[in-house]
Design an enzyme around this catalytic site. Sequence first.
Site, PDB file in Angstrom:
ATOM      1  N   ARG A  56     -18.082 -44.620 -39.216  1.00  0.00           N
ATOM      2  CA  ARG A  56     -17.634 -45.425 -40.357  1.00  0.00           C
ATOM      3  C   ARG A  56     -16.204 -45.887 -40.098  1.00  0.00           C
ATOM      4  O   ARG A  56     -15.548 -45.437 -39.154  1.00  0.00           O
ATOM      5  CB  ARG A  56     -17.683 -44.602 -41.650  1.00  0.00           C
ATOM      6  N   ASP A  81     -10.209 -53.977 -30.677  1.00  0.00           N
ATOM      7  CA  ASP A  81      -8.816 -53.606 -30.924  1.00  0.00           C
ATOM      8  C   ASP A  81      -8.657 -52.760 -32.188  1.00  0.00           C
ATOM      9  O   ASP A  81      -7.729 -51.956 -32.292  1.00  0.00           O
ATOM     10  CB  ASP A  81      -7.958 -54.869 -31.037  1.00  0.00           C
ATOM     11  N   SER A 112     -15.698 -57.216 -30.634  1.00  0.00           N
ATOM     12  CA  SER A 112     -15.640 -58.678 -30.648  1.00  0.00           C
ATOM     13  C   SER A 112     -14.229 -59.166 -30.378  1.00  0.00           C
ATOM     14  O   SER A 112     -14.030 -60.294 -29.924  1.00  0.00           O
ATOM     15  CB  SER A 112     -16.151 -59.212 -31.993  1.00  0.00           C
TER      16      SER A 112
END
Length: 384
Positions: A56, A81, A112
């Site tokens: 999570r 990141d 991504s």
Amino acid sequence: MDPAGGPRGVLPRPCRVLVLLNPRGGKGKALQLFRSHVQPLLAEAEISFTLMLTERRNHARELVRSEELGRWDALVVMSGDGLMHEVVNGLMERPDWETAIQKPLCSLPAGSGNALAASLNHYAGYEQVTNEDLLTNCTLLLCRRLLSPMNLLSLHTASGLRLFSVLSLAWGFIADVDLESEKYRRLGEMRFTLGTFLRLAALRTYRGRLAYLPVGRVGSKTPASPVVVQQGPVDAHLVPLEEPVPSHWTVVPDEDFVLVLALLHSHLGSEMFAAPMGRCAAGVMHLFYVRAGVSRAMLLRLFLAMEKGRHMEYECPYLVYVPVVAFRLEPKDGKGVFAVDGELMVSEAVQGQVHPNYFWMVSGCVEPPPSWKPQQMPPPEEPL
């Protein structure tokens, strides 16, 4: 020599690492990529690992706050990141933060947004690559075991939040692209290309006040009453947000912007070579801003040219770049959001200062970034 017996700036051999992996990051293939591309190389390099999957948001932050760090020679973060942002902030929230932040870190790209990994790839002298090629390059850097000290950005917000950034703070266009492209996360870094075109179609401007402390004025004055911190390094260049910035700071006369970007590294994405002017000196960050009035066509040309780092060659009068050690940004109309290391925050007054050579990362060389005289600092303590 570090406690593990290896020379300064080098991980020991054999080596023990804790791998924190987000299985849902990017295209959702991080675990598969770890098994196929990373694990075989680690075995050859005598790097043993324990794999922990995050479940999570902020799970990695919670894990490193309580982890017995002495069990590991390094923490390996495999995601985008945002997960490295969680890990660094978790380390800085520990009671033993001063020693915890010295634990070497490694970035393996599988999200991504992989700007930090792309920057380290660039510093190592590799060609600009993406996806599995970038992952392989960064894994090879881990296998070579070399460490380099990195700058850390300390941030304070008007609501009293204190946090740390390893990569960037963006406001305006770039942050909106981060937010609005979230629904396309499964496209990987293509989400940012799509988001850029969608945002260009409905270009916004943002009203705010920007001020900064340029490199050349750092030695002139120090605030009499720096901002108070409960834990972590003292931000000696900052005063409380309710006070005006010190007189030796530069206040930007414009108040209408398309974007503001404070960037610690060369890349803003694996194909976004945002800072071709070179690696930041110790204690310095890149500050970019684009003033209102730039055309959609020019902004598109700048973003397309950024892939190869050629956007500065346009000498666009609306694009301003300055190397700084601290900044303050005060949004005036509540529009837009902030993106800190790709993680979204509400739009409010924020200020930040760079701390030089503050933590260790797996990199292509043991050399620290270049120093500049007024704030020349040694590398951090030997890695733990």
